[in-house]
Design an enzyme around this catalytic site. Structure first.
Site, PDB file in Angstrom:
ATOM      1  N   ASP A 191       6.054 -44.346  -7.095  1.00 48.13           N
ATOM      2  CA  ASP A 191       6.741 -43.297  -6.816  1.00 48.13           C
ATOM      3  C   ASP A 191       6.517 -42.667  -5.395  1.00 48.13           C
ATOM      4  OD1 ASP A 191       4.397 -42.491  -8.144  1.00 48.13           O
ATOM      5  OD2 ASP A 191       5.044 -40.211  -7.828  1.00 48.13           O
ATOM      6  N   CYS A 245     -24.622 -30.223 -28.063  1.00 47.38           N
ATOM      7  CA  CYS A 245     -25.022 -28.770 -28.590  1.00 47.38           C
ATOM      8  C   CYS A 245     -25.652 -29.006 -29.914  1.00 47.38           C
ATOM      9  CB  CYS A 245     -23.845 -28.152 -28.599  1.00 47.38           C
ATOM     10  SG  CYS A 245     -23.116 -27.425 -27.151  1.00 47.38           S
ATOM     11  N   GLY A 266      -0.867 -46.457  -8.353  1.00 48.76           N
ATOM     12  CA  GLY A 266      -1.302 -46.667  -7.238  1.00 48.76           C
ATOM     13  C   GLY A 266      -0.703 -45.959  -6.085  1.00 48.76           C
ATOM     14  N   ASP A 277      -4.159 -35.329 -17.948  1.00 52.90           N
ATOM     15  CA  ASP A 277      -5.304 -36.015 -17.511  1.00 52.90           C
ATOM     16  C   ASP A 277      -5.991 -35.001 -16.236  1.00 52.90           C
ATOM     17  OD1 ASP A 277      -5.119 -37.516 -14.850  1.00 52.90           O
ATOM     18  OD2 ASP A 277      -3.371 -37.524 -15.731  1.00 52.90           O
ATOM     19  N   PHE A 303      -0.591 -42.559  -5.493  1.00 47.79           N
ATOM     20  CA  PHE A 303      -1.491 -41.723  -5.026  1.00 47.79           C
ATOM     21  C   PHE A 303      -2.434 -41.936  -3.937  1.00 47.79           C
ATOM     22  CE2 PHE A 303      -5.387 -39.196  -4.687  1.00 47.79           C
ATOM     23  CZ  PHE A 303      -5.005 -38.010  -4.285  1.00 47.79           C
TER      24      PHE A 303
END
Length: 413
Positions: A173, A340, A96, A297, A98
Site C-alpha cells: 500500500d 517477577c 515492505g 502490534d 513502510f
C-alpha cells in the site's frame, strides 16, 4: 482455503459496539483474539528467547518483510518463518511498504504530535523525499544518494512474502505523510486500491504454484489519513475484495483513532479479522477492541524495556531511578511473568542496568545490562499480552466496559 488452513471465528461480541472475541486459525496454530502480536523485526524478538516467548503465552509474531526479503530464499529452505525463527508460532509479515516509503514521504504509523513536532518530522521527511519516487507501477527508491534506483512493486512484495512463508501477509500500500494534502491522499488511495488488486492476483497465482505449501492469509491495508470519506471508501473498496483480513494503518493524530476505526470497521466484513498496525498502549488497545480490531502490534514493549521502562497496573515506572536501587520488590507484585517470579528484584535489576561499583569489566557490564533488558522485556511483553487475554475474557463474560473503566482508572490514575 479450508478450515484447518486459515479461517476466523467469532466467539462473543461486545453489546452495542463493534468489538468481539474470536480465534484466527492458521497453519501454525490458533491466535485467540484480542491479541498482542510481538514484533520480531528480523525474525527474532530482541531479548526474548523462544522459550520465554512461550512461557509468557505469546501466540504470534510479526516480522519486517522488507528486511527479510534479503534472505527470503534462506527462510524458505528452512521451512518458512515459523521454523526459521525458532518460535514455532503463527507469524505475520508486512509488505515492505513502510520501509520503502520511509525513504520518501510516508511516516506510516499512528502518531500524536503538536504542531512543532509535526513540522520537524515534515522537515526531516522532505530532506529524504528525493530518495523515493512513487509511480503507478510501484515505488522507485534508493537507500542513499549514491545508490541506483530500485523498483519495488506489489508483485515483488507478494513474491518475497510467499517465500518467507508467514501465515498472514500484507498487501502493498502507499503510506502518506501526516503533512500530505487531501489531494495527494486521494491519489495515494487510488494507487493503493490498484496495488491491492495486483497483490490479490499475484497472491492467487503464487498460491496455485506453491502446491503443498501452507495457505497464507492475505490482508488488505486501509489508508485514507483522517478523512472520513476516504477511510470509508477504502473500507468499501477493499472490503468487497477477496482478502482474508485487513490491516489498518496510516499517519494521523492519535486523537482521531476512535473515529477512524469506527468508520472502517462499521463497513469491513464482520467475518474477517482486522489488525491495527503499530499500537500497543493500553488506552489504544481498549479503543481498538471496542471499535472492532482483533490484533495489535508495536515495538514499544521491547523498545521501552531497553530504556528501563517497566509496565505495572499502577502506571509505568523507570527502574533506573535511584529510588529503586534497594527495593526488594518484584517488578510488579502479583505479576506471574517469569521475571517477577524469579530472584531478580527491582533493586537487583536497577544495579544490573547502572553498574556503579566500578569493579566490573566492560564485558561484565554489557552482560549485566543484557540480563536486565531481557528481564524487563519478558515482563513488558507479558504485561500487554495478559491485558489482551483479560480483555478477551471480559468480552466472553459480558463485562468489557466495567473491566475497561476499572483497569484504565487504575493505570492512568
Amino acid at each position: 482455503m479450508t478450515q484447518n488452513q486459515f479461517s476466523f471465528e467469532i466467539n462473543a461480541k461486545i453489546p452495542d459496539a463493534l468489538g468481539r472475541a474470536g480465534i484466527i486459525h492458521t497453519p501454525h496454530g490458533d491466535i485467540h483474539t484480542p491479541n498482542f502480536v510481538v514484533v520480531g523485526t528480523y525474525a527474532k524478538v530482541k531479548f526474548l528467547e523462544p522459550q520465554q516467548f512461550h512461557n509468557i503465552n505469546a501466540q504470534v509474531m510479526i516480522s519486517n518483510g522488507f528486511h527479510l526479503s534479503k534472505i527470503d530464499d534462506e527462510i524458505e529452505k528452512a521451512g518458512g518463518l515459523s521454523k526459521y525463527s525458532g518460535y514455532n508460532c503463527p507469524t505475520i509479515t508486512d509488505s515492505g511498504g513502510f520501509q520503502v516509503m520511509s525513504f520518501g514521504s510516508g511516516l506510516g504509523k499512528v502518531i500524536s504530535m503538536d504542531k512543532r513536532n509535526i513540522a520537524r518530522e515534515q522537515f526531516k521527511t522532505d530532506k529524504k523525499r528525493h530518495l523515493s519516487r512513487v509511480t503507478d507501477d510501484g515505488v522507485y527508491f534508493k537507500r542513499n544518494e549514491k545508490d541506483d534506483e530500485k523498483l519495488f512493486t506489489p508483485e515483488y512484495s507478494m513474491e518475497f512474502q510467499h517465500k518467507i512463508g508467514a501465515d498472514i501477509i500484507m498487501a502493498f500500500d502507499e503510506l502518506t505523510n501526516i503533512g500530505d494534502s487531501r489531494e495527494y491522499n486521494e491519489e495515494a488511495l487510488d494507487r493503493t486500491y490498484s496495488w491491492a488488486k495486483r497483490c490479490l492476483t499475484e497472491h492467487k497465482k503464487l498460491t496455485k504454484e506453491r502446491v503443498g505449501k501452507p495457505y497464507q492469509g492475505l490482508f488488505g491495508v486501509l489508508q485514507g489519513a483522517h478523512y472520513q470519506d476516504l477511510r470509508e471508501k477504502a473500507a468499501r473498496d477493499l472490503g468487497a475484495m477477496d482478502f482474508d483480513g485487513y490491516g489498518i494503518g496510516g499517519a494521523f493524530e492519535k486523537e482521531q483513532l476512535p473515529n477512524i476505526l469506527f468508520w472502517v470497521n462499521s463497513i469491513l466484513p464482520e467475518s474477517k479479522p482486522r489488525h491495527l498496525l503499530g499500537l500497543s498502549k493500553p488506552d489504544d488497545i481498549f479503543i481498538g477492541v471496542e471499535n472492532g480490531c482483533d490484533t495489535f502490534d508495536c515495538v514499544a514493549p521491547t523498545r521501552e524495556a531497553r530504556h528501563g521502562k517497566v509496565y505495572t497496573l499502577d502506571g509505568d515506572i523507570n527502574i533506573r531511578n535511584a529510588k529503586f536501587a534497594e527495593d526488594p520488590s518484584p517488578l510488579f507484585k502479583g505479576c506471574e511473568c517469569p521475571t517477577c517470579k524469579s530472584q531478580y528484584t527491582r533493586g537487583k535489576i536497577n544495579k544490573l542496568l547502572k553498574n556503579k561499583d566500578g569493579l566490573k569489566t566492560e564485558e561484565e557490564i554489557i552482560r549485566d545490562k543484557q540480563i536486565a533488558i531481557e528481564l524487563i522485556t519478558t515482563h513488558n511483553v507479558h504485561f500487554i499480552i495478559k491485558l489482551t487475554q483479560e480483555i478477551r475474557k471480559s468480552i466472553i463474560d459480558g463485562n468489557f466496559f466495567d473491566f475497561r473503566d476499572k483497569w484504565l482508572k487504575r493505570y492512568y490514575k
